[in-house]
Design a protein around this motif. Structure first.
Motif, PDB file in Angstrom:
ATOM      1  N   ASP A 157      63.657  58.485  36.123  1.00  0.00           N
ATOM      2  CA  ASP A 157      64.713  59.434  36.466  1.00  0.00           C
ATOM      3  C   ASP A 157      66.034  58.711  36.769  1.00  0.00           C
ATOM      4  N   MET A 158      66.417  57.809  35.880  1.00  0.00           N
ATOM      5  CA  MET A 158      67.585  56.969  36.146  1.00  0.00           C
ATOM      6  C   MET A 158      68.904  57.681  35.897  1.00  0.00           C
ATOM      7  N   LEU A 159      68.981  58.418  34.782  1.00  0.00           N
ATOM      8  CA  LEU A 159      70.244  59.051  34.391  1.00  0.00           C
ATOM      9  C   LEU A 159      69.990  60.472  33.908  1.00  0.00           C
ATOM     10  N   SER A 160      71.009  61.326  34.100  1.00  0.00           N
ATOM     11  CA  SER A 160      70.977  62.659  33.498  1.00  0.00           C
ATOM     12  C   SER A 160      72.049  62.677  32.420  1.00  0.00           C
ATOM     13  N   PRO A 161      71.888  63.537  31.405  1.00  0.00           N
ATOM     14  CA  PRO A 161      72.806  63.522  30.267  1.00  0.00           C
ATOM     15  C   PRO A 161      74.298  63.578  30.622  1.00  0.00           C
ATOM     16  N   GLN A 199      62.435  46.904  46.139  1.00  0.00           N
ATOM     17  CA  GLN A 199      62.505  46.481  44.747  1.00  0.00           C
ATOM     18  C   GLN A 199      62.135  47.628  43.803  1.00  0.00           C
ATOM     19  N   GLN A 200      62.999  48.602  43.765  1.00  0.00           N
ATOM     20  CA  GLN A 200      62.796  49.784  42.928  1.00  0.00           C
ATOM     21  C   GLN A 200      63.777  49.735  41.762  1.00  0.00           C
ATOM     22  N   PRO A 201      63.378  50.261  40.605  1.00  0.00           N
ATOM     23  CA  PRO A 201      64.321  50.268  39.482  1.00  0.00           C
ATOM     24  C   PRO A 201      65.436  51.309  39.655  1.00  0.00           C
ATOM     25  N   VAL A 202      65.257  52.197  40.623  1.00  0.00           N
ATOM     26  CA  VAL A 202      66.291  53.196  40.927  1.00  0.00           C
ATOM     27  C   VAL A 202      66.431  53.314  42.434  1.00  0.00           C
ATOM     28  N   LEU A 203      67.656  53.311  42.913  1.00  0.00           N
ATOM     29  CA  LEU A 203      67.885  53.603  44.318  1.00  0.00           C
ATOM     30  C   LEU A 203      68.768  54.842  44.360  1.00  0.00           C
ATOM     31  N   PRO A 204      68.334  55.878  45.073  1.00  0.00           N
ATOM     32  CA  PRO A 204      69.105  57.125  45.078  1.00  0.00           C
ATOM     33  C   PRO A 204      70.445  56.980  45.787  1.00  0.00           C
ATOM     34  N   ALA A 205      71.367  57.883  45.487  1.00  0.00           N
ATOM     35  CA  ALA A 205      72.657  57.902  46.175  1.00  0.00           C
ATOM     36  C   ALA A 205      72.419  58.287  47.626  1.00  0.00           C
TER      37      ALA A 205
END
Ligand code: AMP
Ligand code: FES
Ligand code: ZN
Ligand code: ZN
Length: 304
Positions: free
Chosen positions: A42-46, A181-187
């Motif tokens: 869930d890295m990017l949305s369009p 160490q996560q590939p995504v860190l939320p805002a």
């Protein structure tokens, strides 16, 4: 050597996949792996406004190219670190790419913006250059994303980078770091989301990608990173990979699938204890954050 997909002559072997690819199918494989990473985590949305942190090296330029091809709205961010010829050459690569792809490159020069560069800032703050550099980059990523209204900052960390960091964290059982160490860190708290879409692709593939796509990148490593512990971990993993292809991928991705979650609590606890920096607002254990302290110290020493 024949392409796994079309049986035409191959240009590259990817041993961990036990596969060879022709140019067309190699590029497609790279795009597919990036798409998979983006979707799975869930890295990017369009519609996202994406800021790609570009160093002028192969990984971040390949990432920018891949995201543009996949249809993302992606601008680049180049930070002038002031590391002599290395910085001059890397900045030139980032600018040339932006121009060739008619893309927007945001530039922040540390010396102009904060009054110090990495060599003299690190010395003034008595920090290892890479540590001062990491601190400065993280700060500038956040600030540039906030000022430019970007939804997410992506970096070119690839599978080799992440596996080496994981290796280091495991060797010392740094559980708080493992939790982070996560590939995504939320805002959060006004800071942008961060993501690493290259976690399924290795260094060698990213170099090949740039060659195939005609992207000119800086081949030299940063001169200040020589002797860095991280490079030793990479070498050790490369030796294991040579005799047992796929080890690196399994090490890192099985960690994400099976173990990462167990450490998240520790990172959360540490994060909850943070307060806003009294100077810049960034999360910090207390008072003034490490970046603002570094800046203040460097400015005093450089002026003196
Ligand atoms: P490094 O810490 O040098 O391994 O770089 C990791 C990632 O940070 C790269 O893949 C880039 O996305 C980003 N990065 C490194 N150097 C710069 C720079 N000078 N300006 C902007 N982003 C950078
Ligand atoms: Fe940061 Fe080398 S790129 S110290
Ligand atoms: Zn093919
Ligand atoms: Zn601060």
């Amino acid at each position: 050597m024949k392409c796994r997909v079309c049986r035409e002559p191959a240009i590259i072997d990817v041993r961990r996949q036990n596969a060879n690819y022709c140019t067309e199918h190699f590029l497609r494989m790279c795009r597919d792996q990036v798409t998979k990473a983006i979707e799975r985590h869930d890295m990017l949305s369009p519609g996202d406004a994406v800021l790609v942190a570009v160093s002028g090296g192969k990984d971040s330029l390949a990432l920018w190219d891949l995201l543009l091809d996949l249809g993302y709205r992606a601008d680049g961010l180049y930070i002038g670190l002031g590391i002599g010829e290395y910085s001059d050459a890397s900045g030139a690569c980032a600018r040339a790419f932006a121009e060739a792809r008619d893309a927007t490159l945001v530039e922040v020069d540390l010396r102009t913006r904060y009054g110090f560069d990495i060599p003299n800032g690190a010395k003034a703050a008595r920090r290892a250059p890479c540590s001062a550099c990491g601190l400065a980059k993280r700060h500038v990523f956040d600030e540039a994303a906030r000022l430019g209204g970007y939804d997410v900052v992506v970096t070119g960390h690839n599978l080799d980078d992440e596996a080496a960091v994981l290796f280091g964290n495991v060797l010392r059982w740094q559980t708080e770091y493992l939790g982070r160490q996560q590939p995504v860190l939320p805002a959060r708290d006004g800071f942008p989301k961060k993501a690493k879409p290259l976690i399924r692709l290795g260094e060698r593939e990213m170099a090949a990608y740039c060659v195939v796509r005609g992207i000119d990148y800086i081949v030299e490593e940063c001169p200040m990173a020589a002797g860095n512990r991280h490079l030793g971990y990479k070498e050790a993993l490369n030796q294991l990979e040579a005799t047992s292809p796929g080890t690196k991928f399994a090490f890192y991705h099985e960690f994400l699938d099976k173990a990462a979650e167990r450490f998240v609590g520790e990172a959360d606890d540490a994060r909850e204890a943070l307060v806003a920096c009294d100077s810049c607002g960034a999360p910090t254990p207390s008072g003034t954050c490490a970046f603002c302290r570094l800046t203040a110290r460097a400015q005093v020493e450089i002026r003196a």
